[in-house]
Design an enzyme around this catalytic site. Structure first.
Site, PDB file in Angstrom:
ATOM      1  N   HIS A  88       5.461  -9.272   0.079  1.00 61.30           N
ATOM      2  CA  HIS A  88       4.124  -9.597   0.576  1.00 61.30           C
ATOM      3  C   HIS A  88       3.162  -8.508   0.108  1.00 61.30           C
ATOM      4  CE1 HIS A  88       5.416 -12.347   4.155  1.00 61.30           C
ATOM      5  NE2 HIS A  88       6.120 -12.584   3.058  1.00 61.30           N
ATOM      6  N   GLU A  90       1.020  -6.678   1.649  1.00 57.62           N
ATOM      7  CA  GLU A  90       0.998  -5.468   2.474  1.00 57.62           C
ATOM      8  C   GLU A  90       2.226  -4.596   2.206  1.00 57.62           C
ATOM      9  OE1 GLU A  90      -0.919  -8.835   4.918  1.00 57.62           O
ATOM     10  OE2 GLU A  90       0.808  -8.598   3.598  1.00 57.62           O
ATOM     11  N   CYS A 118       1.742 -10.721   8.791  1.00 67.45           N
ATOM     12  CA  CYS A 118       2.844 -11.404   9.466  1.00 67.45           C
ATOM     13  C   CYS A 118       3.636 -10.340  10.237  1.00 67.45           C
ATOM     14  CB  CYS A 118       3.726 -12.105   8.436  1.00 67.45           C
ATOM     15  SG  CYS A 118       4.744 -10.978   7.455  1.00 67.45           S
ATOM     16  N   CYS A 121       5.139  -7.589   7.908  1.00 68.09           N
ATOM     17  CA  CYS A 121       4.160  -6.652   7.349  1.00 68.09           C
ATOM     18  C   CYS A 121       3.599  -5.733   8.424  1.00 68.09           C
ATOM     19  CB  CYS A 121       3.040  -7.421   6.669  1.00 68.09           C
ATOM     20  SG  CYS A 121       3.598  -8.311   5.193  1.00 68.09           S
TER      21      CYS A 121
END
Length: 187
Positions: A88, A90, A118, A121
């Site tokens: 992801h 992040e 999420c 993250c």
């Protein structure tokens, strides 16, 4: 943007509770003008949108020094290209930033992301010790277009503990105890 919007800066004296990515946080904060956050988010959105022709992806992230606003690292989501469900934006940005700093800590930094983090993250941000997380679109916004894990919509069986004593013995080993002491003194 509504001119009355405010941002919160950690460490300035007033206690406030907040929820980000389903994680409830308490911090000392002060209210200040949100202009800088808006500027950083517009810059990040422009960076992210710059890839729409070649690698369309709405998830971009930037880490900046909290005190100065200087950019440390920017990255995009790369789950597909890297065949890595943890890639992801992040997490990738924090990995790159920590490698650049040669430290697992991002204390003193703020994470800007085009979408609310999420749970994975947000957990990574908490482990890294970032000062703040500032996000643009919400998880609910993103979920209108692509599957997002929200707070309690996981569909997975979790079993355990299994062979707890065997696994706990690793934690209790004297060599591991020394490592824990080293980790604690480095934090």
């Amino acid at each position: 943007m509504d001119g009355s919007r405010r941002r919160f800066v950690a460490g300035a004296g007033m206690a406030v509770a907040a929820s980000v990515g389903g994680v409830r946080l308490m911090a000392e904060v002060a209210m200040v003008d949100a202009g800088f956050d808006g500027l950083k988010m517009r810059e990040l959105a422009k960076f992210t949108a710059g890839f729409l022709d070649t690698a369309p992806n709405p998830f971009g992230c930037e880490i900046v020094e909290t005190k100065t606003g200087a950019s440390l690292m920017r990255a995009m989501n790369a789950v597909g290209p890297e065949n890595d469900p943890s890639a992801h934006a992040e997490v990738r940005t924090m990995r790159l930033a920590c490698a650049k700093l040669k430290s697992a800590s991002l204390k003193g930094y703020t994470l800007y992301t085009t979408c609310e983090p999420c749970p994975m993250c947000m957990s990574d941000a908490l482990w890294a010790g970032v000062d703040r997380v500032v996000y643009g679109a919400t998880i609910a916004d993103a979920n209108r277009f692509c599957k997002q894990i929200q707070r309690s919509d996981m569909v997975c069986v979790v079993d355990g503990p299994v062979e707890r004593a065997v696994c706990l013995a690793i934690f209790e080993d004297p060599r591991m105890q020394l490592a824990f002491k080293r980790w604690a003194s480095a934090a």
